[in-house]
Design a protein around this motif. Sequence first.
Motif, PDB file in Angstrom:
ATOM      1  N   UNK A 120      12.525 -24.406 -14.068  1.00  0.00           N
ATOM      2  CA  UNK A 120      11.996 -24.177 -12.741  1.00  0.00           C
ATOM      3  C   UNK A 120      10.856 -22.688 -13.180  1.00  0.00           C
ATOM      4  N   UNK A 121      10.726 -22.962 -12.072  1.00  0.00           N
ATOM      5  CA  UNK A 121       8.963 -21.840 -11.796  1.00  0.00           C
ATOM      6  C   UNK A 121       9.619 -19.914 -11.615  1.00  0.00           C
ATOM      7  N   UNK A 122       8.228 -19.998 -12.440  1.00  0.00           N
ATOM      8  CA  UNK A 122       8.129 -18.215 -12.677  1.00  0.00           C
ATOM      9  C   UNK A 122       7.213 -18.006 -12.210  1.00  0.00           C
ATOM     10  N   UNK A 123       6.449 -16.806 -11.662  1.00  0.00           N
ATOM     11  CA  UNK A 123       4.969 -16.036 -11.738  1.00  0.00           C
ATOM     12  C   UNK A 123       4.666 -14.777 -12.531  1.00  0.00           C
ATOM     13  N   UNK A 124       4.245 -14.296 -12.743  1.00  0.00           N
ATOM     14  CA  UNK A 124       4.173 -13.450 -12.713  1.00  0.00           C
ATOM     15  C   UNK A 124       1.801 -13.198 -12.554  1.00  0.00           C
ATOM     16  N   UNK A 125       2.060 -12.058 -11.334  1.00  0.00           N
ATOM     17  CA  UNK A 125       0.131 -12.032 -10.784  1.00  0.00           C
ATOM     18  C   UNK A 125       0.540 -10.991  -9.745  1.00  0.00           C
ATOM     19  N   UNK A 126      -1.378 -10.530 -10.287  1.00  0.00           N
ATOM     20  CA  UNK A 126      -0.730  -9.250  -9.322  1.00  0.00           C
ATOM     21  C   UNK A 126      -0.677  -8.404  -9.883  1.00  0.00           C
ATOM     22  N   UNK A 127      -0.672  -8.145 -11.252  1.00  0.00           N
ATOM     23  CA  UNK A 127      -0.645  -7.261 -12.474  1.00  0.00           C
ATOM     24  C   UNK A 127      -1.901  -6.258 -11.790  1.00  0.00           C
ATOM     25  N   UNK A 128      -3.155  -6.165 -12.811  1.00  0.00           N
ATOM     26  CA  UNK A 128      -4.382  -5.988 -12.776  1.00  0.00           C
ATOM     27  C   UNK A 128      -4.612  -5.187 -11.030  1.00  0.00           C
ATOM     28  N   UNK A 129      -4.064  -6.468 -10.737  1.00  0.00           N
ATOM     29  CA  UNK A 129      -4.974  -5.966  -8.905  1.00  0.00           C
ATOM     30  C   UNK A 129      -4.057  -7.374  -7.642  1.00  0.00           C
ATOM     31  N   UNK A 130      -3.972  -6.740  -6.637  1.00  0.00           N
ATOM     32  CA  UNK A 130      -3.347  -7.786  -6.247  1.00  0.00           C
ATOM     33  C   UNK A 130      -4.493  -9.465  -6.036  1.00  0.00           C
ATOM     34  N   UNK A 131      -3.646 -10.535  -5.980  1.00  0.00           N
ATOM     35  CA  UNK A 131      -4.017 -11.951  -5.711  1.00  0.00           C
ATOM     36  C   UNK A 131      -3.647 -11.749  -4.975  1.00  0.00           C
ATOM     37  N   UNK A 132      -3.817 -13.132  -4.794  1.00  0.00           N
ATOM     38  CA  UNK A 132      -4.501 -13.353  -3.166  1.00  0.00           C
ATOM     39  C   UNK A 132      -4.327 -15.338  -3.352  1.00  0.00           C
ATOM     40  N   UNK A 133      -3.896 -15.118  -1.783  1.00  0.00           N
ATOM     41  CA  UNK A 133      -3.092 -16.486  -1.159  1.00  0.00           C
ATOM     42  C   UNK A 133      -3.704 -17.384  -1.644  1.00  0.00           C
ATOM     43  N   UNK A 178       5.285  -2.399  -3.460  1.00  0.00           N
ATOM     44  CA  UNK A 178       3.956  -1.523  -2.254  1.00  0.00           C
ATOM     45  C   UNK A 178       2.967  -2.395  -2.808  1.00  0.00           C
ATOM     46  N   UNK A 179       2.670  -3.268  -2.764  1.00  0.00           N
ATOM     47  CA  UNK A 179       1.728  -3.784  -3.102  1.00  0.00           C
ATOM     48  C   UNK A 179       1.489  -4.418  -5.084  1.00  0.00           C
ATOM     49  N   UNK A 180       2.303  -3.379  -5.604  1.00  0.00           N
ATOM     50  CA  UNK A 180       2.218  -4.024  -7.111  1.00  0.00           C
ATOM     51  C   UNK A 180       2.686  -5.388  -7.629  1.00  0.00           C
ATOM     52  N   UNK A 181       1.983  -5.946  -8.687  1.00  0.00           N
ATOM     53  CA  UNK A 181       3.164  -7.535  -8.766  1.00  0.00           C
ATOM     54  C   UNK A 181       2.500  -8.026  -7.717  1.00  0.00           C
ATOM     55  N   UNK A 182       2.371  -8.361  -7.290  1.00  0.00           N
ATOM     56  CA  UNK A 182       1.530  -9.796  -6.178  1.00  0.00           C
ATOM     57  C   UNK A 182       0.840  -9.052  -5.673  1.00  0.00           C
ATOM     58  N   UNK A 183       0.702  -8.858  -3.892  1.00  0.00           N
ATOM     59  CA  UNK A 183      -0.496  -8.185  -3.138  1.00  0.00           C
ATOM     60  C   UNK A 183      -0.422  -9.364  -2.066  1.00  0.00           C
ATOM     61  N   UNK A 184       0.307 -10.459  -2.443  1.00  0.00           N
ATOM     62  CA  UNK A 184       0.254 -11.772  -1.698  1.00  0.00           C
ATOM     63  C   UNK A 184       1.707 -11.200  -0.614  1.00  0.00           C
ATOM     64  N   UNK A 185       0.817 -10.866   0.560  1.00  0.00           N
ATOM     65  CA  UNK A 185       2.184 -11.095   1.982  1.00  0.00           C
ATOM     66  C   UNK A 185       2.828 -12.156   2.303  1.00  0.00           C
ATOM     67  N   UNK A 186       1.845 -13.183   2.520  1.00  0.00           N
ATOM     68  CA  UNK A 186       2.380 -14.194   2.792  1.00  0.00           C
ATOM     69  C   UNK A 186       3.420 -15.897   1.615  1.00  0.00           C
TER      70      UNK A 186
END
Length: 382
Positions: A120-133, A178-186
Amino acid sequence: MRQTASWKKIRATLRWLPAYAWQRCVRRLPDIRPLLLVIGVADHFEPMTRAGASGERVDFREQERRLKKWCREYPAAVGAWRDDEGQPLRHTYFYPAEDYDEALIDRLAEHCHSGWGEIEIHLHHGVEGPDTKEKTLRSLIEFRDALAAHGCLSRENGAGPPRYAFVHGNWALANSDNGRYCGVNEEMQILADTGCYADVTLPAPSTAQIGKINAVYECALPLKQRAPHRRGFDLQCGRAPGIFPLIIQGPLMIDFGRRKHGWPFPGVENGELSGINPPTLRRLRLWQEAAISVRGRPDWLFIKLHCHGMEPRDESAMFGSGIRTFLQGLVEGPGNRTEYRLHFVTVREMVNIILAACDGLEGNPGEYRDYRFRLIEALVRI
């Protein structure tokens, strides 16, 4: 620095302690015996990670060596112990989308198609800074379609686009830390739009942990909001869920019994399997006491565990003495078939059984492993 880390742990625990205290007052295991234990392992499967070195990677040859060792040694270690339907304890391999490698996925898919789990799917993102949708959407679609091309993932009722289960890297589901390790509210809406039927990230050993615990439920807040899983409607027998992805949590308990086993103080039991915290029958009792079930079907207990199977320091809990001792006691012990019956499942199978319970189905939960979401690879064979 150490004080800051300790305070973060305390703050994260305080968030769920009220719900825990309430559950310990009102939630009890049913008197029905045997209990039907539906046990699955969500494996954050990261062959590229260097042991004990966060963010550092090993080269392709080492990843390939680790994967070959796993595919050879895991079946040999656990294959002797089976559940009521003859299934071994299989892992669901949540493979990082950002580290997709065709050759490695081919090897892991072969392992799974031979009866030893699902990807199945795993995703690390927004590590260096907030990702985008936009980037998150693209990453999920590309990896979803790549896995489907390998014969992985599933389709609803055998038709339509690929469907998948999800684990968020660094635990920060839907920007909950709190904004770490993601950055995508949606993010939860993006998961829904791309075919995710269940998230199994929680519980989180971090400040991403929410107050709602020990539950299987639908999000109650709008999916475009940050962390809409903070509130939820518990799944119940006779009411089919309509909001996906479902949230499938693992146990989160206070382990007061640790003091009798050499630990100086109580600890948190969160269902993690590791070298320093291998599975044991004592821990099994805590997993049962979490009493995670569909309302109206209290004897079907859903025990979602998690691990990092490729972490070299955890080998004893994956295919060493730790897992063998546990499975021997679990399957061959006097409690099997009198106190409980065993159903070893993948995450997809667990969700299917949960949905069958919501639809009011009874009897042997193992009969509903393919109730709604069916493997693409199996459909191709047909």
